[in-house]
Design an enzyme around this catalytic site. Structure first.
Site, short mmCIF file in Angstrom:
data_model
loop_
_atom_site.label_atom_id
_atom_site.label_comp_id
_atom_site.label_asym_id
_atom_site.label_seq_id
_atom_site.Cartn_x
_atom_site.Cartn_y
_atom_site.Cartn_z
N TRP A 181 -8.39 -10.39 5.20
CA TRP A 181 -7.50 -9.25 6.75
C TRP A 181 -8.79 -9.63 7.46
O TRP A 181 -9.38 -8.75 7.65
CB TRP A 181 -7.02 -7.94 6.17
CG TRP A 181 -6.20 -6.88 7.42
CD1 TRP A 181 -7.24 -6.77 8.20
CD2 TRP A 181 -4.57 -7.17 7.64
NE1 TRP A 181 -6.13 -6.07 9.48
CE2 TRP A 181 -4.90 -6.66 8.56
CE3 TRP A 181 -4.03 -7.23 6.78
CZ2 TRP A 181 -3.54 -5.89 9.01
CZ3 TRP A 181 -2.19 -7.65 6.85
CH2 TRP A 181 -2.48 -6.31 8.50
N GLU A 215 0.55 -1.39 -0.11
CA GLU A 215 -0.02 0.36 0.32
C GLU A 215 0.81 1.53 -0.09
O GLU A 215 0.95 1.98 1.45
CB GLU A 215 -0.73 -0.27 1.32
CG GLU A 215 -2.33 -0.95 1.25
CD GLU A 215 -3.26 -1.10 2.22
OE1 GLU A 215 -3.86 -1.40 2.03
OE2 GLU A 215 -2.70 0.19 3.17
N GLU A 237 -5.80 -8.34 0.85
CA GLU A 237 -6.35 -8.24 1.71
C GLU A 237 -7.43 -7.63 1.46
O GLU A 237 -7.94 -7.13 0.42
CB GLU A 237 -5.70 -6.98 2.55
CG GLU A 237 -4.40 -6.72 3.31
CD GLU A 237 -3.71 -5.16 4.28
OE1 GLU A 237 -5.81 -5.15 4.35
OE2 GLU A 237 -2.35 -5.77 4.49
#
Length: 367
Positions: free
Chosen positions: A341, A87, A292
């Site tokens: 996640w 990210e 995720e």
């Protein structure tokens, strides 16, 4: 990074750190768990921030490559799937723009988030380059880059709203993937960010070209996007230049989805299928992993455990989102894996233990 090279410079490797990961990897394999290792999930060695400004310095590209090489050399006999950076948009915007993530810089400098992003792209490419030159033939692994993206659903059929939604995705996915696939940032970013957006040299383009074996997609939610010619003045430069209205309600007032515990997380399973199909079309059907996806509950120390274990909302969340991945595969997407996640309730950055993302409940009160 800080555990392997505490000074960040690679002058001395921390053997205890290497032993920690060797033990972890060996234990996972013994239990039948295949490791997918992320090199950077925002744990920048403090010394690199203190001495050179962290991701704002072009020197960090070289130091990241040294660190990546140490990991490939020590763990690559067992780890066959590597993620360079997780990210990068969060590091750029929240660390160097808004200032809510470490190192917490918010000087109002419009260029800094884009400079941090520029160096993360080049650091990713440098790590892949090291792997392909020195390790790929013997280890046979793959190296990917993890990008997070909300789906941007146009507010209406108007051209300006359609363009705004496309722009929103350019500023999430395109920012980091277009340079690797096409050699430069999206045109919408060049037009709107202007001189604040760094330029790639020919040497940079050569380094970046096709330096990716798979795309990791972190996806949680979706938003409705419309064109906004006069963005809010209190917004940081990154959002102002996009000229978008980002909302969670349709014009009828109906919400795009049910809310989880976090204010930003609305449950919109169909958005994941659309995001995957966008990647398939734009980047010529790459290998994709959903790295995720999940939802959170609000921790309530006074609530009985049975209340948390009767987890129908999360069950329905995963039914919807995994079903959306299955539909994308039927559409033709090459999705090779899916990670929830998260496995356990964990420490969620600034939110601490107040948000529970785990599919397995952790009892913090009773050890």
């Amino acid at each position: 990074w800080s555990r392997i090279f505490p000074d960040g410079l690679g002058t001395e490797i921390n053997e205890q750190g290497v032993a920690f990961y060797n033990n972890l990897i060996d234990f996972m394999i013994e239990k039948g768990i295949q490791p997918y290792a992320t090199l950077y999930h925002w744990d920048l060695p403090h010394n690199l921030q203190r001495t050179m400004g962290g991701w704002l310095s072009d020197k960090i590209v070289e130091y990241f490559a040294l660190y990546a090489e140490a990991c490939f050399a020590n763990f690559g006999d067992r780890v066959k799937h590597w993620i360079t950076i997780n990210e990068p948009i969060q590091t750029c915007i929240n660390a160097y723009g808004v200032g809510i993530f470490a190192p917490g810089l918010c000087k109002g400098v419009s260029a800094e988030p884009f400079l941090a992003g520029h160096h993360q792209i080049l650091a990713h490419a440098a790590a892949v380059d090291v792997y392909r030159r020195k390790f790929k033939a013997k280890q046979g692994g793959q190296v990917g880059f993890v990008i997070d993206c909300e789906w941007a659903e146009p507010m209406s059929d108007k051209m300006e709203d359609q363009a705004a939604a496309a722009r929103r995705i350019d500023f999430q996915l395109g920012w980091f993937l277009d340079p690797i696939y096409f050699g430069d940032y999206p045109e919408s970013m060049r037009q709107r960010v202007g001189e604040h957006l760094p330029k790639f040299s020919e040497k940079d383009r050569e380094l970046m070209r096709n330096k990716i074996d798979f795309i990791g997609l972190n996806h949680y939610t979706s938003r409705i996007i419309g064109h906004q010619p006069n963005p809010q003045p209190q917004e940081i430069h990154f959002y102002q230049v996009q000229q978008i209205d980002r909302t969670d309600k349709w014009s009828s007032g109906e919400a795009i989805g049910e809310r989880a515990a976090s204010e930003w997380l609305l449950i919109v399973p169909w958005g994941l299928r659309k995001t995957i199909n966008y990647i398939v079309k734009k980047y010529e059907n790459p290998i994709i992993y959903i790295t995720e996806n999940g939802m959170d509950d609000e921790d309530d120390p006074s609530a009985p455990i049975d209340q948390f274990l009767n987890d129908t909302k999360r069950v329905n969340f995963f039914k919807g989102y995994v079903g959306s991945v299955a539909q994308a595969i039927k559409d033709g997407a090459d999705v090779r894996g899916y990670f929830a996640w998260s496995f356990l309730d964990n420490f969620e950055w600034a939110m601490g233990f107040t948000k529970r993302f785990g599919i397995v409940y952790v009892d913090y009160k009773n050890g």
